[in-house]
Design a protein around this motif. Structure first.
Motif, short mmCIF file in Angstrom:
data_model
loop_
_atom_site.label_atom_id
_atom_site.label_comp_id
_atom_site.label_asym_id
_atom_site.label_seq_id
_atom_site.Cartn_x
_atom_site.Cartn_y
_atom_site.Cartn_z
N GLY A 16 2.33 -8.06 -4.89
CA GLY A 16 1.87 -8.85 -3.75
C GLY A 16 1.77 -8.05 -2.47
O GLY A 16 1.04 -8.44 -1.55
N SER A 17 2.48 -6.94 -2.39
CA SER A 17 2.44 -6.10 -1.18
C SER A 17 1.41 -4.99 -1.29
O SER A 17 1.08 -4.36 -0.28
CB SER A 17 3.81 -5.47 -0.92
OG SER A 17 4.09 -4.49 -1.92
N PHE A 18 0.92 -4.73 -2.49
CA PHE A 18 0.07 -3.55 -2.69
C PHE A 18 -1.20 -3.61 -1.85
O PHE A 18 -1.59 -2.61 -1.24
CB PHE A 18 -0.30 -3.41 -4.17
CG PHE A 18 0.85 -3.02 -5.05
CD1 PHE A 18 2.06 -2.61 -4.51
CD2 PHE A 18 0.72 -3.07 -6.44
CE1 PHE A 18 3.14 -2.26 -5.34
CE2 PHE A 18 1.77 -2.71 -7.26
CZ PHE A 18 2.98 -2.31 -6.71
N LEU A 22 -2.44 -0.86 0.83
CA LEU A 22 -3.65 -0.08 0.59
C LEU A 22 -4.68 -0.28 1.70
O LEU A 22 -5.41 0.64 2.04
CB LEU A 22 -4.25 -0.46 -0.77
CG LEU A 22 -3.38 -0.10 -1.98
CD1 LEU A 22 -3.97 -0.69 -3.25
CD2 LEU A 22 -3.25 1.41 -2.11
N GLN A 23 -4.74 -1.47 2.28
CA GLN A 23 -5.63 -1.69 3.41
C GLN A 23 -5.20 -0.85 4.61
O GLN A 23 -6.03 -0.29 5.32
CB GLN A 23 -5.65 -3.17 3.78
CG GLN A 23 -6.45 -4.03 2.84
CD GLN A 23 -6.46 -5.49 3.26
OE1 GLN A 23 -5.68 -5.90 4.12
NE2 GLN A 23 -7.31 -6.28 2.65
N ASP A 24 -3.89 -0.74 4.82
CA ASP A 24 -3.39 0.08 5.93
C ASP A 24 -3.71 1.55 5.73
O ASP A 24 -3.94 2.29 6.69
CB ASP A 24 -1.88 -0.10 6.07
CG ASP A 24 -1.51 -1.43 6.72
OD1 ASP A 24 -2.42 -2.15 7.17
OD2 ASP A 24 -0.31 -1.76 6.75
N LYS A 25 -3.73 1.99 4.48
CA LYS A 25 -3.95 3.40 4.18
C LYS A 25 -5.42 3.73 3.92
O LYS A 25 -5.79 4.90 3.88
CB LYS A 25 -3.13 3.82 2.95
CG LYS A 25 -1.63 3.72 3.17
CD LYS A 25 -1.17 4.66 4.27
CE LYS A 25 0.33 4.59 4.48
NZ LYS A 25 0.77 5.50 5.57
N GLY A 26 -6.24 2.71 3.70
CA GLY A 26 -7.63 2.92 3.33
C GLY A 26 -8.50 3.31 4.50
O GLY A 26 -8.10 3.23 5.68
N LYS A 27 -9.72 3.71 4.18
CA LYS A 27 -10.70 4.11 5.18
C LYS A 27 -11.78 3.04 5.29
O LYS A 27 -12.01 2.24 4.39
CB LYS A 27 -11.35 5.44 4.78
CG LYS A 27 -10.36 6.59 4.66
CD LYS A 27 -9.80 6.97 6.00
CE LYS A 27 -8.88 8.18 5.87
NZ LYS A 27 -8.27 8.56 7.16
N GLY A 28 -12.50 3.08 6.42
CA GLY A 28 -13.63 2.19 6.59
C GLY A 28 -13.22 0.78 6.99
O GLY A 28 -12.05 0.46 7.16
N ASN A 39 -6.18 6.75 -5.22
CA ASN A 39 -5.12 7.41 -5.97
C ASN A 39 -3.80 6.66 -5.86
O ASN A 39 -3.06 6.54 -6.83
CB ASN A 39 -4.96 8.84 -5.47
CG ASN A 39 -6.19 9.68 -5.72
OD1 ASN A 39 -6.94 9.43 -6.66
ND2 ASN A 39 -6.43 10.67 -4.88
N ALA A 40 -3.51 6.15 -4.64
CA ALA A 40 -2.27 5.39 -4.46
C ALA A 40 -2.30 4.11 -5.26
O ALA A 40 -1.28 3.71 -5.85
CB ALA A 40 -2.06 5.09 -2.97
N ALA A 41 -3.45 3.44 -5.31
CA ALA A 41 -3.56 2.20 -6.08
C ALA A 41 -3.28 2.45 -7.55
O ALA A 41 -2.60 1.64 -8.22
CB ALA A 41 -4.97 1.61 -5.91
N ARG A 42 -3.77 3.57 -8.06
CA ARG A 42 -3.53 3.91 -9.47
C ARG A 42 -2.04 4.08 -9.75
O ARG A 42 -1.52 3.56 -10.73
CB ARG A 42 -4.29 5.20 -9.79
CG ARG A 42 -4.12 5.70 -11.22
CD ARG A 42 -4.64 7.12 -11.32
NE ARG A 42 -3.84 8.03 -10.52
CZ ARG A 42 -4.34 9.04 -9.81
NH1 ARG A 42 -5.64 9.27 -9.77
NH2 ARG A 42 -3.53 9.83 -9.11
N TRP A 112 6.74 2.29 3.68
CA TRP A 112 5.94 1.24 4.33
C TRP A 112 6.64 -0.11 4.18
O TRP A 112 6.66 -0.92 5.13
CB TRP A 112 4.56 1.20 3.69
CG TRP A 112 3.64 0.14 4.21
CD1 TRP A 112 2.79 0.21 5.28
CD2 TRP A 112 3.46 -1.18 3.67
NE1 TRP A 112 2.09 -0.96 5.43
CE2 TRP A 112 2.49 -1.84 4.45
CE3 TRP A 112 4.03 -1.86 2.59
CZ2 TRP A 112 2.07 -3.15 4.20
CZ3 TRP A 112 3.62 -3.16 2.34
CH2 TRP A 112 2.65 -3.79 3.14
N CYS A 113 7.22 -0.37 3.02
CA CYS A 113 7.91 -1.64 2.78
C CYS A 113 9.10 -1.82 3.71
O CYS A 113 9.41 -2.93 4.14
CB CYS A 113 8.37 -1.72 1.32
SG CYS A 113 7.03 -1.93 0.14
#
Length: 415
Positions: A16-18, A22-28, A39-42, A112-113
């Motif tokens: 539920g936190s992923f 991932l939005q915080d770490k993602g681009k765009g 890669n982190a999602a994997r 991050w958690c």
């Protein structure tokens, strides 16, 4: 709520936190892009499967056998991360540095958690949790990015095509084109040509980015100027890491982009920076202050600036020299270009082609082609240091020698 204060979400699943992480770490827009996110999602998915016991072996997960639910944050402590580190380290298919890399993805999420209040402590970074991981071999994987040949070609091809298109669009404008529109086209061509020249220099010269661009904390590092370049001789004077000026080589692939860029820029003096900032706020303040210092009235300055599509073009005409871009500015440019070129990058620290990766990539090429002595001279390093940093090349070559020896001495036993 302050960072580290638990949210009392003991019943919330890990997955539920992923998405938020991932939005915080993602681009765009929306944080949906970027290689790090992918890669982190994997790795987070693998961690969740492991925690739930969905591995297809005797492992039953981190919750008791008699409990029918998905793992939650209440189930996490340093023992869980210790067991996961042991799981990664026990995978014979993973190299030592790969184990460290995979664990760092999970550790970053754990940190991050803590900041978001899901956990009360950074369990993954505790010594007991990390104890099963392979010992650090001194290579520091986070600092080891080296542009591969495929990545170097993909990036240089992208910036070359982009610059060619922009220059052609500018130079083929009809004669009756509105002056402001023509200025906009020139500005776009200048920016694309600057980016191309910067990428080619970083990709092929192996010059340290701190030797090439401005360091706000060191007035001696003001960024190379056109007077520092000799395109005919193929050399460039830079202020080296060893605190002295020295000549660096400009190989053939770099010369043409620099010549084209200089012709387009046509600086009024050789003291202009080769890679000036294009930041509009910086240039606006610079132009305003310089024209005021020259005695122009505010209304006259406004009129002059209104005649130009961009302050950079006014600065060129009036020889108002802007500062060079900084090393951080170069990183931002490479982030933008790496994403635009859609280059595949799998690295634990950088989701773009970082400046130092160009230097390391060129070092790989030189060592393999000419050996450590020549590479050391080109890289402005000691041969001992180059041998240490590129020791994997020698190890591979020695492996080939051993294989050849075995083929020669024991051909039948190896059949």
């Amino acid at each position: 709520m302050t960072p580290g204060t638990p949210r009392n979400r003991s019943d919330e699943t890990l997955a539920g936190s992923f998405e938020r992480y991932l939005q915080d770490k993602g681009k765009g827009r929306g944080g949906d892009g970027g290689n790090y996110r992918r890669n982190a999602a994997r790795e987070l998915e693998r961690f969740a499967e492991w925690a739930a016991g969905n591995r297809g072996d005797d492992w039953t997960g981190i919750i008791p056998d008699d409990v029918d639910r998905d793992p939650t944050f209440e189930d996490l402590d340093e023992r869980v991360f210790r067991e996961y580190a042991r799981h990664l380290a026990g995978d014979r298919g993973l190299k030592q540095n790969t184990v460290q890399t995979y664990y760092r993805y999970i550790s970053a999420w754990c940190g991050w958690c803590v900041n978001e209040g899901y956990l009360e402590a950074h369990y993954a970074q505790r010594a007991s949790a990390m104890a099963p991981l392979p010992e650090d071999d001194g290579r520091k994987p986070g600092d080891q990015q080296a542009w591969t040949s495929a990545q170097r070609h993909a990036l240089t091809r992208h910036v070359d095509e982009r610059a060619r298109d922009a220059v052609e669009a500018y130079t083929t404008l009809p004669e009756d084109t509105d002056p402001i529109d023509k200025q906009r086209a020139r500005y776009a061509a200048l920016k694309a040509a600057r980016d191309r020249a910067l990428v080619f220099v970083l990709a092929y010269t192996a010059v340290r980015v701190g030797e090439l661009l401005r360091d706000p904390n060191d007035p001696r590092r003001r960024g190379v100027r056109w007077e520092d370049l000799s395109l005919n001789d193929g050399s460039m004077d830079v202020y080296r890491k060893k605190q002295q000026w020295d000549a660096a080589s400009l190989p053939d692939p770099v010369i043409s982009p620099l010549r084209s860029y200089r012709k387009l820029m046509d600086p009024s003096t050789e003291r202009w920076p080769v890679f000036p900032t294009f930041d509009q706020r910086t240039l606006a303040g610079l132009v305003q202050n310089e024209l005021e210092d020259r005695g122009e009235r505010p209304e006259s300055i406004t009129e002059r600036r209104d005649e130009y599509a961009r302050d950079l073009l006014l600065a060129l005409d009036e020889d108002i020299r802007p500062p060079s871009i900084t090393t951080d500015g170069a990183r931002s440019i490479l982030q933008r270009l790496s994403e635009a070129a859609e280059i595949d990058i799998d690295h634990p620290k950088h989701d773009y082609l970082a400046p130092h990766g160009g230097r390391r990539g060129m070092g790989e090429v030189l060592v393999r082609a000419f050996g450590y002595t020549v590479a050391a001279r080109y890289l402005d390093n000691s041969e001992e240091m180059v041998r240490e940093r590129y020791s994997h090349i020698e190890a591979g070559e020695l492996g080939d020698v051993a294989t050849e020896a075995l083929d020669e001495i024991e051909p039948r036993s190896r059949g």
